[in-house]
Design an enzyme around this catalytic site. Structure first.
Site, PDB file in Angstrom:
ATOM      1  N   HIS A 194       0.859  -1.187   0.000  1.00  0.00           N
ATOM      2  CA  HIS A 194       0.000   0.000   0.000  1.00  0.00           C
ATOM      3  C   HIS A 194       0.897   1.240   0.000  1.00  0.00           C
ATOM      4  O   HIS A 194       1.973   1.219   0.606  1.00  0.00           O
ATOM      5  CB  HIS A 194      -0.853   0.076   1.272  1.00  0.00           C
ATOM      6  N   CYS A 203      -2.482   2.811   9.076  1.00  0.00           N
ATOM      7  CA  CYS A 203      -3.488   1.835   8.629  1.00  0.00           C
ATOM      8  C   CYS A 203      -4.721   1.851   9.532  1.00  0.00           C
ATOM      9  O   CYS A 203      -5.822   1.533   9.101  1.00  0.00           O
ATOM     10  CB  CYS A 203      -2.920   0.424   8.639  1.00  0.00           C
TER      11      CYS A 203
HETATM   12  N1  ARG Z   1      -4.227  -7.112   6.458  1.00  0.00           N
HETATM   13  C1  ARG Z   1      -4.603  -5.918   5.824  1.00  0.00           C
HETATM   14  C2  ARG Z   1      -4.540  -6.079   4.313  1.00  0.00           C
HETATM   15  O1  ARG Z   1      -3.657  -6.763   3.840  1.00  0.00           O
HETATM   16  C3  ARG Z   1      -3.717  -4.808   6.254  1.00  0.00           C
HETATM   17  C4  ARG Z   1      -4.107  -3.455   5.741  1.00  0.00           C
HETATM   18  C5  ARG Z   1      -3.211  -2.377   6.172  1.00  0.00           C
HETATM   19  N2  ARG Z   1      -3.750  -1.118   5.881  1.00  0.00           N
HETATM   20  C6  ARG Z   1      -3.108  -0.115   5.299  1.00  0.00           C
HETATM   21  N3  ARG Z   1      -3.728   1.014   5.195  1.00  0.00           N
HETATM   22  N4  ARG Z   1      -1.936  -0.261   4.781  1.00  0.00           N
HETATM   23  O2  ARG Z   1      -5.341  -5.564   3.587  1.00  0.00           O
END
Ligand code: ARG
Length: 277
Positions: free
Chosen positions: A176, A270
């Site tokens: 991300h 996150c």
């Molecule tokens: N386990 C989640 C996923 O893989 C984690 C998300 C993390 N969020 C973020 N904004 N980077 O989607």
């Protein structure tokens, strides 16, 4: 030698968070997740609550979403939408396991009377979108390569009426945008160049020549996954070198421990969506 004393000015923010009461690692959709690693949910809640308290003590408003059974990643509230100028561009998750989270976020915004725009394209909200409100009059930075579809960048630009700069993420550990880059105030960012393609690194260097640049150690400690109010930078306590760099640049680092939530592949940012009026 000219010594410039940078006076960083905080601005009150409104955030949305969701308690990790239902947090678990039941599937693996990023390289940080391992379904065989046990998760201490009570500890996750405790650490998350400290984060929430930290934001409240800094004077910010924190709204809460109700955690739902069967949605163990809901604690990562950043992914549910992207809000700029009071307009909410909704999320559409890449993975089936998280798809239902979008409706929970949408219900929150609609109940609160925000203008909600439903997406047609796959995008994971603030996970892949950042906003620098005074850079070039207001600039959206958007990541693609793992989760958000580049078509969503164009869709976001039409929804929000702000220029969107597409950035190519190339390292799966930084799946991300918000684990590789963050706005630290209204004009500047901090980022880890190695997460981006060479061309995208050039774009970032051109747009943000004064950016704070993080190294791989801090990036892998989720140091970039931070939230700033323009003066206080709330970041993962393991990113110690980054904290020093931010201090040298005139910001006040506010370290928080979020070790349990790293097991899902996330940290401070996150867990937090920013609601921008
Ligand atoms: N386990 C989640 C996923 O893989 C984690 C998300 C993390 N969020 C973020 N904004 N980077 O989607």
């Amino acid at each position: 030698m000219v010594i410039v004393n940078q006076q960083r000015v905080p601005r009150k923010r409104t955030y949305l968070m969701c308690s990790p009461e239902r947090f678990a690692v039941e599937y693996a959709i990023n390289p940080w997740m391992d379904v065989t690693t046990p998760v201490d949910t009570a500890l996750a809640v405790k650490q998350w609550d400290r984060l929430r308290e930290t934001l409240v003590n800094l004077g910010h408003t924190v709204h809460l979403l109700k955690p739902q059974a069967g949605l163990p990643d809901m604690v990562y509230a950043a992914n549910g939408a992207f809000v700029v100028d009071g307009i909410v561009y909704g999320a559409r998750f890449r993975h089936e396991q998280r798809a239902a989270e979008a409706a929970a976020h949408r219900a929150f915004y609609e109940e609160q009377g925000w203008r909600f725009i439903a997406p047609n394209e796959t995008n994971e909200g603030e996970g892949d979108f950042a906003y620098v409100s005074e850079a070039h009059g207001g600039l959206v930075l958007a990541g693609y390569g793992f989760r958000t579809d580049p078509a969503a960048h164009a869709e976001a630009q039409e929804a929000l009426g702000r220029p969107v700069i597409s950035l190519h993420l190339v390292d799966p550990r930084f799946y991300h945008l918000d684990v590789a880059l963050a706005a630290i105030d209204d004009t500047n960012i901090v980022y880890f160049p190695g997460a981006f393609s060479h061309a995208s690194q050039r774009v970032l260097a051109q747009l943000f020549p004064d950016a704070v640049v993080a190294d791989d150690t801090d990036a892998l400690a989720f140091g970039l996954n931070l939230v700033s109010d323009g003066a206080h930078v709330v970041l993962n306590s393991e990113a110690t070198r980054l904290a020093e760099k931010l201090k040298a640049a005139g910001y006040t680092p506010v370290p928080v421990e979020l070790a349990e939530l790293k097991k899902g592949g996330g940290s401070v940012k996150c867990c937090i969506a920013e609601l921008r009026h």
